[in-house]
Design an enzyme around this catalytic site. Structure first.
Site, PDB file in Angstrom:
ATOM      1  N   HIS A   1       1.764   4.856  24.934  1.00 28.37           N
ATOM      2  CA  HIS A   1       2.559   3.707  24.486  1.00 28.37           C
ATOM      3  C   HIS A   1       1.883   2.390  24.866  1.00 28.37           C
ATOM      4  O   HIS A   1       2.520   1.466  25.377  1.00 28.37           O
ATOM      5  CB  HIS A   1       3.983   3.786  25.036  1.00 28.37           C
ATOM      6  CG  HIS A   1       4.701   5.038  24.653  1.00 28.37           C
ATOM      7  ND1 HIS A   1       4.981   5.375  23.347  1.00 28.37           N
ATOM      8  CD2 HIS A   1       5.174   6.066  25.405  1.00 28.37           C
ATOM      9  CE1 HIS A   1       5.604   6.542  23.304  1.00 28.37           C
ATOM     10  NE2 HIS A   1       5.729   6.980  24.539  1.00 28.37           N
TER      11      HIS A   1
ATOM     12  N   LYS B   1      -3.295 -13.726 -17.138  1.00 31.48           N
ATOM     13  CA  LYS B   1      -2.215 -14.623 -17.574  1.00 31.48           C
ATOM     14  C   LYS B   1      -1.673 -14.200 -18.932  1.00 31.48           C
ATOM     15  O   LYS B   1      -0.463 -14.220 -19.164  1.00 31.48           O
ATOM     16  CB  LYS B   1      -2.725 -16.056 -17.634  1.00 31.48           C
ATOM     17  CG  LYS B   1      -1.683 -17.038 -18.185  1.00 31.48           C
ATOM     18  CD  LYS B   1      -2.172 -18.469 -18.161  1.00 31.48           C
ATOM     19  CE  LYS B   1      -1.105 -19.406 -18.721  1.00 31.48           C
ATOM     20  NZ  LYS B   1      -1.503 -20.827 -18.628  1.00 31.48           N
TER      21      LYS B   1
END
Length: 511
Positions: free
Chosen positions: A273, A139
């Site tokens: 696929h 922070k």
């Protein structure tokens, strides 16, 4: 650039390896060091002068070490703003020295859960002080550098060496973001553990996966791609180039399909696929592979192959004749591996046993959808005979086999098979009739006689047309979920042709 020299550092880490060079650099710059417990001893063993946090706070570690750093003199030293006169006045008033560098990692909560430790041990690995220190330092990145992982030690050492013991704002902001990534991942893992079996699991979707592996590209070269997760936990890559996005999608489908074949009989699947273009079971892996390849040797070119038995030399000889992208096996015999490694880019993966998530997640529109993984696999016990003729024992085996493949094939799908061998499938069609016609055409193209074969459908037949077409092609038994208001029409069509039909009551759409 708001360069800030490091005058004081708080170091409290679980993992102390790789820390020595950074400690030596801080010593060389005369940085005041604060620490606790085992880390303090480690630093002192490196010849560093260390002030115990207890001396700074005037308060001992209590509750078995659960509370050590949670004190205003520690958090005030991190959080007070050096550019705010009132903060500086208060820091002086309460004798709070500035802390410009925080080096903290977190207790190994995730690793403790993965090791199957008792709940009491897991709870003690929920870090409180450490995560609070990281958040406080991150922070206040305007003034404080935070180091949240041992993986950062080398880079931070290099950074401080280059900048003579100081950092600039962009440096501190980068490491602040990294600290929040660490804390958010940590909290996500804790939530996932503690929320299991509660309604909280359904209140929000929380996912955090590491590490991130950049891929060459996504589905196409103009799309960037990455994999988030631990591939090393699932596979040892023994040979070949880096897996691509499309490789991984096919590998995922292959692993899911082969997991259906757990009866000990050798099995082989070839995928393209995400759809199986060849699947077979046989007395030997060699025969299983050849039977799978015979299903569609054209589509097998450039595909992904997976087997459920160690690859022996005889099978490797046959595999080596085909160009394929990836081969996955639980093991490779000593004589087989060099042969398969003869092609430079061929990927060889040794699969490890691993538990897969019970939930599946997919991006959709501006959000995500989640569902339970499809863990239902029908056996002969799930078959309800609805026709005058019942399937023979051999046909039942073929129906079970076909249903497994059908479950893992894109909808709409029709699978044609005999016991232990896929003959053909129609995949991803907009109508079930088209799927069936595609399957029949493919089977005939590759020389299969469909007389006596079986058919599996991923969903019910809304009309009897598929049954009629299949019967005319020689199909003798059918497995489907049932549930159409016109089921009786399909049943009647089977009876008229002497076909057997079983229903499972379970649909397996796959989109």
């Amino acid at each position: 650039m708001q360069s800030q020299p490091i005058r004081a550092a708080l170091i409290s880490v679980y993992y102390k390896d790789q820390l020595e060079p950074l400690v030596a650099l801080l010593k060389a710059h005369g940085v005041q060091l604060y620490s606790t417990g085992g880390t303090q001893k480690f630093l002192e063993d490196q010849g560093a002068e260390v002030t115990a946090v207890e001396s700074l706070t005037g308060f001992p570690a209590v509750f078995g070490g659960r509370v050590k750093t949670l004190h205003p003199k520690v958090f005030g030293g991190i959080l007070h703003r050096r550019h705010e006169p009132s903060d500086l006045e208060e820091a002086e008033q309460y004798e709070i020295p500035p802390i410009d560098l925080v080096i903290v990692d977190l207790y190994p909560f995730e690793e403790t859960v993965a090791a199957g430790a008792p709940e009491a041990d897991v709870i003690e690995k929920i870090d409180i002080g450490g995560i609070s220190l990281l958040r406080a330092a991150a922070k206040n990145y305007q003034d404080v550098l935070v180091v949240s992982s041992r993986d950062q030690y080398a880079a931070v050492t290099e950074l401080l060496t280059q900048k003579n013991g100081a950092t600039e704002l962009e440096d501190r902001r980068y490491y602040a973001a990294a600290a929040f990534e660490a804390t958010s991942h940590y909290d996500t893992q804790i939530f996932g553990c503690l929320s299991q079996g509660t309604t909280l699991q359904d209140t929000a979707l929380k996912i955090s996966q590491k590490p991130a592996t950049p891929l060459r590209y996504g589905e196409n070269p103009h799309q960037a791609g990455a994999f988030y997760g631990d591939l090393a936990a699932l596979f040892d890559q023994l040979h070949g180039k880096q897996l691509s996005y499309n490789n991984l999608v096919d590998v995922d489908a292959a692993v899911a399909l082969i997991a259906e074949f757990t009866d000990g009989q050798p099995a082989c699947a070839i995928l393209k696929h995400t759809n199986a273009c060849g699947v077979a079971q046989a007395a030997s892996l060699h025969d299983a592979y050849l039977n799978a390849l015979a299903c569609d040797p054209v589509s097998a070119f450039g595909g992904v192959i997976i087997v459920n038995q160690p690859v022996d030399e005889a099978t490797a000889v046959e595999l080596n004749k085909l160009f394929f992208e990836v081969l996955i096996a639980p093991e490779f015999d000593e004589a087989a591996l060099p042969l398969l490694q003869s092609k430079k880019n061929r990927v060889l993966l040794r699969q490890k046993p691993v538990a897969f998530p019970a939930k599946q997640v997919k991006t959709l529109l501006n959000g995500f959808i989640e569902q339970d993984a499809d863990r239902k696999t029908e056996t002969a016990a799930d078959f309800q005979v609805v026709t005058q003729s019942a399937p023979t024992s051999e046909e039942v085996d073929a129906l079970v086999f076909a249903a497994k493949i059908c479950k893992h094939t894109k909808s709409n799908t029709i699978v044609l098979a005999k016991a232990g061998q896929l003959l053909a499938s129609g995949v991803g069609q907009t109508s079930r009739v088209d799927a069936l016609k595609q399957a029949i055409e493919k089977a005939r193209t590759f020389g299969f006689d469909l007389h006596g074969a079986v058919m599996a459908s991923d969903a019910f037949f809304p009309f009897p047309d598929c049954v009629k077409i299949a019967g005319d092609a020689g199909i003798r038994a059918v497995v489907q979920p049932g549930g159409s208001i016109k089921d009786k029409d399909s049943i009647a069509a089977c009876d008229a042709r002497g076909m057997a039909m079983v229903m499972t009551g379970v649909r397996h759409f796959k989109h």
